[in-house]
Design a protein around this motif. Structure first.
Motif, PDB file in Angstrom:
ATOM      1  N   THR A 123       3.969   1.697 -10.053  1.00 59.27           N
ATOM      2  CA  THR A 123       3.064   1.900  -8.926  1.00 59.27           C
ATOM      3  C   THR A 123       3.496   1.130  -7.688  1.00 59.27           C
ATOM      4  O   THR A 123       2.955   1.345  -6.610  1.00 59.27           O
ATOM      5  CB  THR A 123       1.627   1.473  -9.288  1.00 59.27           C
ATOM      6  OG1 THR A 123       1.573   0.046  -9.457  1.00 59.27           O
ATOM      7  CG2 THR A 123       1.161   2.148 -10.562  1.00 59.27           C
ATOM      8  N   ARG A 124       4.479   0.230  -7.835  1.00 59.53           N
ATOM      9  CA  ARG A 124       4.926  -0.559  -6.674  1.00 59.53           C
ATOM     10  C   ARG A 124       6.391  -0.953  -6.858  1.00 59.53           C
ATOM     11  O   ARG A 124       6.721  -2.098  -7.084  1.00 59.53           O
ATOM     12  CB  ARG A 124       4.035  -1.787  -6.519  1.00 59.53           C
ATOM     13  CG  ARG A 124       4.096  -2.443  -5.130  1.00 59.53           C
ATOM     14  CD  ARG A 124       3.500  -1.572  -4.044  1.00 59.53           C
ATOM     15  NE  ARG A 124       2.051  -1.446  -4.198  1.00 59.53           N
ATOM     16  CZ  ARG A 124       1.175  -2.239  -3.562  1.00 59.53           C
ATOM     17  NH1 ARG A 124       1.577  -3.178  -2.740  1.00 59.53           N
ATOM     18  NH2 ARG A 124      -0.130  -2.042  -3.749  1.00 59.53           N
ATOM     19  N   GLY A 160      -0.227  -7.168  -3.688  1.00 60.69           N
ATOM     20  CA  GLY A 160       0.180  -6.190  -4.703  1.00 60.69           C
ATOM     21  C   GLY A 160       1.664  -5.885  -4.696  1.00 60.69           C
ATOM     22  O   GLY A 160       2.188  -5.320  -5.656  1.00 60.69           O
ATOM     23  N   ASP A 161       2.362  -6.227  -3.600  1.00 58.82           N
ATOM     24  CA  ASP A 161       3.817  -6.067  -3.583  1.00 58.82           C
ATOM     25  C   ASP A 161       4.451  -7.072  -4.546  1.00 58.82           C
ATOM     26  O   ASP A 161       3.881  -8.128  -4.839  1.00 58.82           O
ATOM     27  CB  ASP A 161       4.379  -6.307  -2.177  1.00 58.82           C
ATOM     28  CG  ASP A 161       4.028  -5.203  -1.199  1.00 58.82           C
ATOM     29  OD1 ASP A 161       3.587  -4.124  -1.640  1.00 58.82           O
ATOM     30  OD2 ASP A 161       4.195  -5.419   0.021  1.00 58.82           O
ATOM     31  N   PRO A 216       7.456   2.443   1.068  1.00 59.50           N
ATOM     32  CA  PRO A 216       7.368   3.001  -0.287  1.00 59.50           C
ATOM     33  C   PRO A 216       8.602   3.770  -0.742  1.00 59.50           C
ATOM     34  O   PRO A 216       8.785   3.975  -1.942  1.00 59.50           O
ATOM     35  CB  PRO A 216       6.143   3.913  -0.203  1.00 59.50           C
ATOM     36  CG  PRO A 216       6.017   4.263   1.248  1.00 59.50           C
ATOM     37  CD  PRO A 216       6.472   3.050   1.982  1.00 59.50           C
ATOM     38  N   SER A 263       2.497  -6.876   1.488  1.00 63.15           N
ATOM     39  CA  SER A 263       1.066  -6.723   1.254  1.00 63.15           C
ATOM     40  C   SER A 263       0.669  -7.272  -0.107  1.00 63.15           C
ATOM     41  O   SER A 263       1.508  -7.450  -1.003  1.00 63.15           O
ATOM     42  CB  SER A 263       0.692  -5.235   1.317  1.00 63.15           C
ATOM     43  OG  SER A 263       1.106  -4.647   2.532  1.00 63.15           O
ATOM     44  N   ARG A 288       3.990 -11.474  -7.971  1.00 65.10           N
ATOM     45  CA  ARG A 288       3.199 -10.551  -7.162  1.00 65.10           C
ATOM     46  C   ARG A 288       2.641 -11.277  -5.940  1.00 65.10           C
ATOM     47  O   ARG A 288       2.177 -12.421  -6.033  1.00 65.10           O
ATOM     48  CB  ARG A 288       2.059  -9.978  -8.003  1.00 65.10           C
ATOM     49  CG  ARG A 288       1.133  -9.057  -7.229  1.00 65.10           C
ATOM     50  CD  ARG A 288       0.001  -8.557  -8.112  1.00 65.10           C
ATOM     51  NE  ARG A 288       0.464  -7.520  -9.021  1.00 65.10           N
ATOM     52  CZ  ARG A 288       0.031  -7.371 -10.266  1.00 65.10           C
ATOM     53  NH1 ARG A 288      -0.838  -8.222 -10.759  1.00 65.10           N
ATOM     54  NH2 ARG A 288       0.481  -6.391 -11.019  1.00 65.10           N
ATOM     55  N   PRO A 347       7.864  -2.404  -1.418  1.00 61.09           N
ATOM     56  CA  PRO A 347       6.652  -2.844  -0.716  1.00 61.09           C
ATOM     57  C   PRO A 347       5.813  -1.668  -0.231  1.00 61.09           C
ATOM     58  O   PRO A 347       6.337  -0.586   0.055  1.00 61.09           O
ATOM     59  CB  PRO A 347       7.220  -3.651   0.464  1.00 61.09           C
ATOM     60  CG  PRO A 347       8.565  -4.106   0.007  1.00 61.09           C
ATOM     61  CD  PRO A 347       9.092  -2.990  -0.843  1.00 61.09           C
ATOM     62  N   LYS A 348       4.518  -1.892  -0.134  1.00 61.19           N
ATOM     63  CA  LYS A 348       3.592  -0.862   0.333  1.00 61.19           C
ATOM     64  C   LYS A 348       4.004  -0.328   1.695  1.00 61.19           C
ATOM     65  O   LYS A 348       3.835   0.860   1.985  1.00 61.19           O
ATOM     66  CB  LYS A 348       2.191  -1.457   0.398  1.00 61.19           C
ATOM     67  CG  LYS A 348       1.099  -0.489   0.794  1.00 61.19           C
ATOM     68  CD  LYS A 348      -0.254  -1.191   0.784  1.00 61.19           C
ATOM     69  CE  LYS A 348      -1.375  -0.255   1.197  1.00 61.19           C
ATOM     70  NZ  LYS A 348      -2.689  -0.970   1.194  1.00 61.19           N
TER      71      LYS A 348
END
Length: 233
Positions: free
Chosen positions: A82-83, A137-138, A90, A135, A161, A86-87
């Protein structure tokens, strides 16, 4: 020295994922009524990959990969699908340049960890593209060569994280808060910090994993791969 196996190309049939640090902490209540906690050992990543309605070709890849793991015997590189980047980027870093010049390939030029008296950790990175946001969550990956291995094999991996975000300055530097902190008795100062497909070394936990069932058309459903981090110098 066997190189860690690579997972089938992500996400490749992964329907759901849990990728979280697993802590081993003990309660430390006081007679006054205060509650406390004591860390026992270093937090390690635990991953659960759930596969649903995987097509025939992908099912064959997953069954072959899990068979090659031989239970707990073999290491593999695990990432959070899902990652993977980085957000803010992507699809990766094509066309990006470092603040000081030169193409950016995802790796920082230098990094350093700082841990305060309360155990909060932050990572300072340099050599990144100006304005790139990291961000919550990255992931930040760290890779280095195993003892005795050829240079550039990067057979050792871990990751952290981002929990406090930051934006890269015009000098190419950024500082972000991370969890879990890096164990600097294991991660060498010369490790490469990178933002492209961060991963860690893991081993399957067989008694929590299941290969699932194959339909008459060859599709795979209900498979679960659970794995725990193997952190080593």
């Amino acid at each position: 020295m066997m190189h860690p196996l690579s997972m089938p190309e992500l996400p490749s049939g992964i329907a759901r994922v849990q990728f979280e640090p697993e802590r081993v902490d003990y309660a430390a209540p006081e007679a006054s009524g205060r509650q406390g906690g004591v860390q026992a050992g270093w937090p390690l990543w635990l991953a659960t990959f759930e596969l649903e309605k995987v097509d025939r070709d992908s099912a064959d890849m997953w069954r072959g990969f899990i068979a090659r793991l031989r239970g707990r015997q073999r290491l593999f590189l695990a990432s959070d699908p899902t990652r993977l980047y980085p957000k803010a980027a992507p699809r990766g870093f094509a066309g990006m340049v470092r603040a000081g010049g030169g193409a950016f390939n995802g790796s920082a030029i230098a990094w350093a960890q700082n841990v305060d008296a309360d155990g909060n950790a932050d990572i300072g990175l340099t050599g990144l593209p100006e304005g790139l946001a990291l961000s919550v969550g990255d992931f930040i990956g760290f890779k280095w060569d195993a003892t005795g291995a050829a240079a550039g094999t990067y057979g050792r991996r871990t990751m952290a994280r981002v929990v406090i975000p930051g934006v890269v300055s015009n000098a190419g530097a950024v500082t972000v808060g991370i969890e879990p902190p890096l164990d600097m008795l294991v991660v060498p100062a010369g490790a490469i910090a990178h933002l492209d497909r961060p991963a860690c070394l893991m081993r399957q936990i067989p008694d929590r994993s299941s290969i699932g069932s194959i339909g008459t058309g060859g599709a795979l459903s209900g498979a679960v791969l659970v794995a725990g981090q193997d952190l080593r110098p």
